[in-house]
Write an enzyme that holds these catalytic residues in place. Structure first.
Site, PDB file in Angstrom:
ATOM      1  N   HIS A   1      56.897  62.381  29.451  1.00 44.80           N
ATOM      2  CA  HIS A   1      57.043  62.942  28.093  1.00 44.80           C
ATOM      3  C   HIS A   1      58.093  64.037  28.073  1.00 44.80           C
ATOM      4  O   HIS A   1      57.833  65.169  28.470  1.00 44.80           O
ATOM      5  CB  HIS A   1      55.693  63.483  27.611  1.00 44.80           C
ATOM      6  CG  HIS A   1      54.639  62.417  27.578  1.00 44.80           C
ATOM      7  ND1 HIS A   1      54.737  61.301  26.780  1.00 44.80           N
ATOM      8  CD2 HIS A   1      53.497  62.263  28.279  1.00 44.80           C
ATOM      9  CE1 HIS A   1      53.687  60.519  26.982  1.00 44.80           C
ATOM     10  NE2 HIS A   1      52.925  61.080  27.887  1.00 44.80           N
TER      11      HIS A   1
ATOM     12  N   PHE B   1      39.244  62.965  24.439  1.00 43.67           N
ATOM     13  CA  PHE B   1      39.444  63.764  23.231  1.00 43.67           C
ATOM     14  C   PHE B   1      39.333  62.863  22.007  1.00 43.67           C
ATOM     15  O   PHE B   1      40.164  61.968  21.810  1.00 43.67           O
ATOM     16  CB  PHE B   1      40.819  64.446  23.308  1.00 43.67           C
ATOM     17  CG  PHE B   1      41.135  64.907  24.703  1.00 43.67           C
ATOM     18  CD1 PHE B   1      42.251  64.431  25.391  1.00 43.67           C
ATOM     19  CD2 PHE B   1      40.272  65.773  25.366  1.00 43.67           C
ATOM     20  CE1 PHE B   1      42.516  64.823  26.692  1.00 43.67           C
ATOM     21  CE2 PHE B   1      40.536  66.174  26.681  1.00 43.67           C
ATOM     22  CZ  PHE B   1      41.653  65.695  27.338  1.00 43.67           C
TER      23      PHE B   1
ATOM     24  N   ASP C   1      40.018  61.623  19.002  1.00 46.61           N
ATOM     25  CA  ASP C   1      41.026  61.699  17.926  1.00 46.61           C
ATOM     26  C   ASP C   1      40.900  60.447  17.068  1.00 46.61           C
ATOM     27  O   ASP C   1      39.831  59.847  16.986  1.00 46.61           O
ATOM     28  CB  ASP C   1      42.414  61.810  18.555  1.00 46.61           C
ATOM     29  CG  ASP C   1      42.828  60.490  19.208  1.00 46.61           C
ATOM     30  OD1 ASP C   1      43.992  60.112  19.089  1.00 46.61           O
ATOM     31  OD2 ASP C   1      41.952  59.841  19.805  1.00 46.61           O
TER      32      ASP C   1
ATOM     33  N   ASP D   1      42.016  59.292  29.310  1.00 47.62           N
ATOM     34  CA  ASP D   1      42.400  59.539  27.908  1.00 47.62           C
ATOM     35  C   ASP D   1      43.909  59.483  27.751  1.00 47.62           C
ATOM     36  O   ASP D   1      44.435  58.783  26.888  1.00 47.62           O
ATOM     37  CB  ASP D   1      41.886  60.910  27.468  1.00 47.62           C
ATOM     38  CG  ASP D   1      42.366  61.228  26.063  1.00 47.62           C
ATOM     39  OD1 ASP D   1      43.549  61.576  25.907  1.00 47.62           O
ATOM     40  OD2 ASP D   1      41.581  61.079  25.125  1.00 47.62           O
ATOM     41  N   TYR D   2      44.621  60.239  28.602  1.00 51.14           N
ATOM     42  CA  TYR D   2      46.093  60.254  28.512  1.00 51.14           C
ATOM     43  C   TYR D   2      46.638  58.830  28.605  1.00 51.14           C
ATOM     44  O   TYR D   2      47.529  58.432  27.858  1.00 51.14           O
ATOM     45  CB  TYR D   2      46.687  61.087  29.646  1.00 51.14           C
ATOM     46  CG  TYR D   2      46.607  62.592  29.520  1.00 51.14           C
ATOM     47  CD1 TYR D   2      46.802  63.384  30.639  1.00 51.14           C
ATOM     48  CD2 TYR D   2      46.349  63.240  28.311  1.00 51.14           C
ATOM     49  CE1 TYR D   2      46.764  64.766  30.562  1.00 51.14           C
ATOM     50  CE2 TYR D   2      46.309  64.628  28.218  1.00 51.14           C
ATOM     51  CZ  TYR D   2      46.522  65.384  29.346  1.00 51.14           C
ATOM     52  OH  TYR D   2      46.483  66.761  29.281  1.00 51.14           O
TER      53      TYR D   2
ATOM     54  N   ASP E   1      48.539  57.005  25.515  1.00 52.48           N
ATOM     55  CA  ASP E   1      49.935  56.525  25.657  1.00 52.48           C
ATOM     56  C   ASP E   1      49.987  55.020  25.420  1.00 52.48           C
ATOM     57  O   ASP E   1      50.903  54.510  24.771  1.00 52.48           O
ATOM     58  CB  ASP E   1      50.471  56.870  27.059  1.00 52.48           C
ATOM     59  CG  ASP E   1      50.753  58.365  27.212  1.00 52.48           C
ATOM     60  OD1 ASP E   1      50.836  58.837  28.353  1.00 52.48           O
ATOM     61  OD2 ASP E   1      50.865  59.065  26.173  1.00 52.48           O
TER      62      ASP E   1
HETATM   63  N1  LIG Z   1      42.852  61.517  22.651  1.00 52.92           N
HETATM   64  C1  LIG Z   1      44.062  62.066  22.556  1.00 52.92           C
HETATM   65  N2  LIG Z   1      44.524  62.408  21.341  1.00 52.92           N
HETATM   66  C2  LIG Z   1      45.757  62.957  21.291  1.00 52.92           C
HETATM   67  C3  LIG Z   1      46.546  63.195  22.406  1.00 52.92           C
HETATM   68  C4  LIG Z   1      47.739  63.798  21.932  1.00 52.92           C
HETATM   69  C5  LIG Z   1      48.913  64.257  22.673  1.00 52.92           C
HETATM   70  N3  LIG Z   1      48.702  64.447  24.078  1.00 52.92           N
HETATM   71  C6  LIG Z   1      49.770  63.954  24.877  1.00 52.92           C
HETATM   72  C7  LIG Z   1      50.697  65.032  25.167  1.00 52.92           C
HETATM   73  C8  LIG Z   1      50.855  65.187  26.465  1.00 52.92           C
HETATM   74  C9  LIG Z   1      50.040  64.268  27.205  1.00 52.92           C
HETATM   75  O1  LIG Z   1      50.848  63.470  27.975  1.00 52.92           O
HETATM   76  C10 LIG Z   1      49.312  63.434  26.199  1.00 52.92           C
HETATM   77  O2  LIG Z   1      49.665  62.104  26.294  1.00 52.92           O
HETATM   78  C11 LIG Z   1      47.631  63.879  20.553  1.00 52.92           C
HETATM   79  N4  LIG Z   1      46.438  63.372  20.214  1.00 52.92           N
HETATM   80  C12 LIG Z   1      45.896  63.114  18.884  1.00 52.92           C
HETATM   81  O3  LIG Z   1      46.395  61.834  18.488  1.00 52.92           O
HETATM   82  C13 LIG Z   1      46.590  61.811  17.067  1.00 52.92           C
HETATM   83  C14 LIG Z   1      48.071  61.634  16.816  1.00 52.92           C
HETATM   84  O4  LIG Z   1      48.388  60.291  17.099  1.00 52.92           O
HETATM   85  P1  LIG Z   1      49.778  59.716  16.482  1.00 52.92           P
HETATM   86  O5  LIG Z   1      49.643  59.844  14.960  1.00 52.92           O
HETATM   87  O6  LIG Z   1      49.834  58.292  17.003  1.00 52.92           O
HETATM   88  O7  LIG Z   1      50.880  60.627  17.031  1.00 52.92           O
HETATM   89  C15 LIG Z   1      46.090  63.167  16.572  1.00 52.92           C
HETATM   90  O8  LIG Z   1      44.709  63.091  16.303  1.00 52.92           O
HETATM   91  C16 LIG Z   1      46.312  64.055  17.791  1.00 52.92           C
HETATM   92  O9  LIG Z   1      45.471  65.193  17.780  1.00 52.92           O
HETATM   93  C17 LIG Z   1      46.033  62.827  23.684  1.00 52.92           C
HETATM   94  O10 LIG Z   1      46.642  62.980  24.753  1.00 52.92           O
HETATM   95  N5  LIG Z   1      44.789  62.265  23.697  1.00 52.92           N
END
Ligand SMILES: Nc1nc2c(c(CN[C@H]3C=C[C@H](O)[C@@H]3O)cn2[C@@H]2O[C@H](COP(=O)(O)O)[C@@H](O)[C@H]2O)c(=O)[nH]1
Length: 341
Positions: free
Chosen positions: A53, A237, A239, A314-315, A319
């Protein structure tokens, strides 16, 4: 001292009483099997947070930790009413959407000399300054801009008054315990208290609080102040993307009635029964996937406790959801406008 329900125990309770969402144990096992070879690969590990990222900080210092705190304070509600009309941010010749548009706007501000990650700045930001920093490159503004202004001022003032202005102070106070840091966040930063009442019981998800701990672990590369020995105690998490990918992978199922509401784009309220079931079952489903993955490795005589935990799962799934948007277009995500995810 306030009692904060455990997200994992909440998830178990919700999954046991859920009516419109069900966890498919066989499906969860199949997902674990499909991830088995990937889980030992590099991209499943902690290093992927930076290597995969480009917008994430490269450093592992105080500024990088404060970048994570600012971003996770605003890490909510990026979805747009119409797929073709959404908030986008152009940064270094690339256009970002969703969560990454937030990161792009933060990095754009820093490049413009705006100290957006400094508590002394965001504690007193005006609404107009927030609108400027998070301005869109389309006619669609970032959703909930007023709420973002409120939580920025609130969090900045608390960080200044109680923790010397840096989230790294909070991290150091927690002596390498993820759970201590999680509870410090919940005790001190109200906007992170992501809770609901389900079947007359107080339940929790703590999505932003847990991802803040996880991203702090990641930005510090699991070393020094960030070498949390209990990082595996966090859940995924909850989301609006993880539920979508779990249904896509057939590890979780929606009732016909709920699927109909989701397909119609119904706007749910934070705390609605269906929303709580979707979020709680997602956490429980991923806990089962993690358990199956650990068992598969144990059978092979490999102890993967360091490599397999809910954070890395989760990550990976998040992704995956970003990279498979097209394949998942028939699985609707649940729509809630709130400051929790
Ligand atoms: N469960 C979970 N939810 C996550 C993330 C992240 C960002 N983390 C990344 C950053 C560095 C690491 O490498 C992670 O990959 C954002 N969100 C949530 O997603 C939604 C946005 O989605 P879209 O509209 O498609 O962009 C929103 O609710 C946001 O709060 C995560 O990692 N896990």
């Amino acid at each position: 001292m306030e009692v904060f329900p455990s997200p994992l125990e909440s998830a178990k309770f919700i999954a046991e009483h859920s009516k419109d969402v069900s966890v498919d144990e066989e499906g969860a096992r199949r997902v674990a099997e499909s991830l088995f070879d990937k889980a030992s690969a590099a991209e499943f590990g902690l290093a992927g947070w930076k290597s995969l990222h480009e917008l994430n900080p490269r450093a592992a210092d105080k500024e990088a930790v404060d970048w994570v705190f600012l971003v996770d304070t605003l890490n909510f509600s990026f979805w747009s009413e119409q797929e073709e009309r959404k908030y986008l941010v152009k940064y270094k010749n690339k256009t970002y959407s969703g969560y990454w548009s937030l990161c792009a706007a933060v990095n754009r501000a820093l490049d413009e000399g705006i100290p957006i990650t400094s508590a002394s700045y965001f504690a007193t930001m005006t609404l107009d300054q927030v609108r400027h920093v998070f301005r869109s490159d389309t006619e669609v503004p970032l959703p909930l801009i007023e709420e973002r202004h409120r939580v920025l001022n609130e969090s900045g003032i608390i960080l200044l008054e109680k923790f010397g202005g840096s989230f790294l102070t909070c991290v150091k106070m927690c002596e390498k315990s993820a759970q201590k840091l999680l509870h410090l966040i919940l005790e001190n930063f109200p906007s992170y208290r992501d809770e609901a009442v389900f079947e007359k019981k107080k339940v929790s998800f703590y999505k932003r609080a847990q991802i803040l701990v996880a991203d702090t672990w990641s930005v510090l590369e699991g070393k020094g102040d960030g070498s949390f020995d209990d990082i595996s105690s966090l859940t995924i998490f909850a989301d609006y993307r993880i539920p979508q990918v779990l249904v896509h992978l057939k590890a979780m199922k929606y009732s016909e009635e709920l699927m109909k509401k989701l397909r119609e784009g119904k706007l749910f309220q934070s705390g609605d029964k269906e929303e709580v079931e979707i979020r709680g079952c997602s956490i429980w489903c991923c806990a089962l996937i993690c358990k199956h993955l650990q068992e598969l490795y144990q059978k092979k005589g490999q102890d993967m406790h360091e490599k397999i935990n809910a954070v890395l799962l989760d990550y990976y799934l998040w992704d995956y959801a970003r990279d498979h948007r097209e394949d998942m277009k028939d699985i609707p995500f649940h729509r809630v406008r709130c400051i929790y995810y």
